[in-house]
Design a protein around this motif. Structure first.
Motif: not given
Ligand SMILES: Nc1ncnc2c1ncn2[C@@H]1O[C@H](COP(=O)(O)OP(=O)(O)O)[C@@H](O)[C@H]1O
Ligand SMILES: [Mg+2]
Lengths: 298, 301
Positions: B23-27, B30-32, B36-41
């Motif tokens: 699959x192509x990397x889209x924002x 990456x978000x899905x 949880x990591x992003x939210x924690x940071x």
């Protein structure tokens, strides 16, 4: 799956036993005389009488069915025969000897399955061989366990844990464990209760074949009158608690009753069904409450 | 039973075809995947930013609430050394001070936990298995486990004096009971019908114990151990608060003494070290039960 593969492997054929030839007819295998038993309720400091004055004889090769309202003591009876609890009064004997404990010749299928959740299906079915020497090698035991598992329709699930199975599948594990040692007597406590209707018919058919081909002795508890008539040689109707034997009904219908398909069309079937139903109905709805007996002697 | 490999309808193996196209990397992707990591940071960054802003705004006394950057500096010096202590609130702060005290705590804590678990399990098993032992021991077990442990400190002090023994005594007294009680409960609640089944198929007393009671009890033991690990941590910090050590009294001692010396960056740095350790410990043991007794997880859902 026409027939259990366990059906005629090294099993003593009761029909050729010499007792059978004697003029007294088939040999009595399980005999209870005026047996009264129950439980000690530690918290209430009371004795609860579950069964009163039960005199019942199960002959070798006989299929005895017990029916009765819940709580009437059917499981208690089977537990006495298994050797798990002792009667308060009267006697219970097996093969001529008083029952003092459990034995390799009596296996049981439990109403609540009672299979070990930490063991796989195969390990559960192998448990009887682990706990007792049944005189067969490890390899043979393994083979037989696998065959029995596939007989009850669980082939392919040998490595599954019980929590990965449905209720009906778990019950079939319990059935396989009860049959795997080819016990002289199979004590089955509502063994098909949680099994789906289609599997139930298959399993009933297999059990009937086992009874016909190998002369399996069975004590069988059920809630279903149809199942009682389909499988039983005799049906003992137990009254509500404290349980007494209300009547023993002979099921005088030819076998096989299931393999041929419909027995329900037979007029005799209708009569038996009506008769049993009236007995059971009386007991189920006429229950007077006599919960506790301060003294079992009373 | 081995399963035949799944084939396509034309007979070719499914493996020979490219599976899912990369699959192509889209924002969105990456978000899905990492949300949880992003939210924690983001969450922690905002938290520390507000901390920093609040502490440097002059609204609070830095002796009570230090700047976050000071805490970070202290953490670096306390753990990895190489501190330039000049111009810095350096009471008690020395190179490696946190790591040294941390090791001190860990040493005592782990030994005490080994003792607590190693004694608690057999005591619980024995109490569950024997009515007599149960009757004899349970008044003591229940009383001591209900008593706030700090209340027995004066007596322990009289008996043991100030020293490492009293630390062990406090940790043991807080950590052993969850193990005993949970193990006992496991033995006591073992499913009677499983025991009956084992008996019917020939189990003698010892086989009933080994093949039914022990496996049934194992997950109870695991949750007892989990509980006891966190209780023990409370115990060790409490013991260090109360210990009369002048140097190297452990991480709890460091929290206590640095606060008393108004070295708030050190207090917070020690506290944060302790928090991270506790977090790792608790998270690490959380997955233990699911691994050891998957059937329990499944029956409770
Ligand atoms: N272990 C036990 N302790 C106390 N009472 C029991 C126990 N097992 C069964 N009973 C009681 O004995 C009576 C008969 O139970 P049971 O034999 O299980 O009935 P059934 O199998 O016919 O439904 C019931 O009233 C039940 O509550
Ligand atoms: Mg029952």
């Amino acid at each position: 799956m026409a027939e259990l593969s366990t059906s005629n492997v090294g099993r003593p054929q009761s029909s050729v036993g010499k007792e059978e030839m004697s003029p007294t007819g088939p040999k009595p295998l399980i005999v209870t005389e005026n047996m009264t038993c129950g439980y000690e309720l530690e918290r209430e400091r009371k004795l609860l009488t579950a069964l009163v004055d039960i005199s019942l004889t199960v002959h070798e090769g006989e299929f005895m069915v017990l029916v009765g309202p819940s709580g009437c003591g059917k499981t208690t009876f089977i537990n006495v025969i298994a050797g798990l609890i002792k009667p308060w009064k009267g006697t219970a004997s097996f093969n001529g000897k008083p029952i003092v404990g459990t034995g390799p010749d009596r296996a049981m299928v439990f109403q609540d399955y009672a299979i070990m959740p930490w063991r796989t299906v195969l390990q559960n079915v192998l448990l009887p061989f682990e706990l007792r020497d049944h005189g067969i090698s490890k390899k043979d035991a393994d083979e037989r366990a696998r065959a029995t598992i596939s007989d009850v329709g669980l082939g392919g699930f040998e490595g599954s844990f019980p929590h990965e199975l449905s209720g009906g599948m778990r019950q079939r594990v319990g059935i396989a464990r009860g049959m795997v040692t080819q016990p002289k007597v199979l004590l089955a406590d509502e063994p098909f209760g949680a099994v789906d209707a289609m599997t139930r018919e298959v399993l009933q058919g297999q059990l009937e074949m086992l009874v016909m081909n190998a002369g399996q002795t069975v004590v069988f508890i059920t809630h279903s009158i149809d199942e009682a008539i389909a499988l039983g040689d005799r049906v003992a109707v137990i009254s509500h608690r404290p349980g007494t034997i209300r009547e023993i009904v002979d099921i005088d219908m030819p076998r096989p009753r299931l393999a041929e398909g419909e027995i329900t069309g037979d007029p005799r079937y209708g009569e038996l069904r009506e008769h049993l139903w009236s007995l059971v109905k009386d007991e189920a709805f006429g229950a007077k409450d006599l919960p506790f007996h301060e003294d079992p002697e009373a | 039973m081995t399963q035949a490999p799944i084939k396509n309808t034309d007979g070719t193996s499914i493996e020979s075809q490219p599976r899912l196209r990369e699959a192509k990397w889209t924002w969105g992707r990456i978000w899905t995947r990492y949300r949880y990591g992003i939210i924690t940071v983001i969450n922690l960054s905002v938290f520390f930013a507000i901390w920093q802003w609040f502490a440097s705004s002059g609204r609070v006394n830095p002796l009570i609430f230090p700047e976050f950057t000071d805490v970070l500096r202290t953490l670096k010096i306390g753990w990895f050394g190489g501190g330039n202590l000049e111009g810095f609130n350096n009471r008690m702060l020395a190179d490696f001070v946190i790591v040294k005290n941390f090791w001190e705590t860990l040493k005592i804590y782990s030994l005490a936990m080994v003792i607590a678990i190693g004694c608690g399990i057999p005591i619980g098993l024995a109490m569950g298995g024997s009515k007599w032992l149960d009757a004899i021991l349970s008044p003591y077990v229940w009383t001591l486990s209900s008593l706030p442990r700090i209340a027995i400190y004066p007596i322990l002090l009289l008996f043991l004096g100030i020293g490492p023994q009293i630390k062990y005594a406090i940790i043991l007294s807080t950590a052993i009971f969850p193990v005993i009680i949970n193990t006992w409960a496991g033995v006591k609640t073992t499913d009677q019908s499983l025991i009956n089944a084992a008996k019917v198929f020939g189990a003698n007393k010892s086989q009933v114990y080994r093949k039914v009671v022990l496996p049934y009890t194992l997950p109870f033991v695991v949750s007892g151990v989990q509980l006891s690990l966190s209780r023990g941590l409370i115990g060790v910090v409490l013991a260090e608060f109360l210990s009369g050590a002048t140097t190297l009294g452990g991480i709890g001692w460091l929290v206590f003494r640095s606060a008393a010396a108004f070295n708030s960056p050190l207090t917070y740095a020690a506290l944060m070290s302790l928090a991270v350790f506790a977090l790792i410990l608790v998270q690490g043991t959380r997955s233990m039960e699911a691994k050891i007794a998957p059937w329990r997880q499944a029956t409770t859902t």
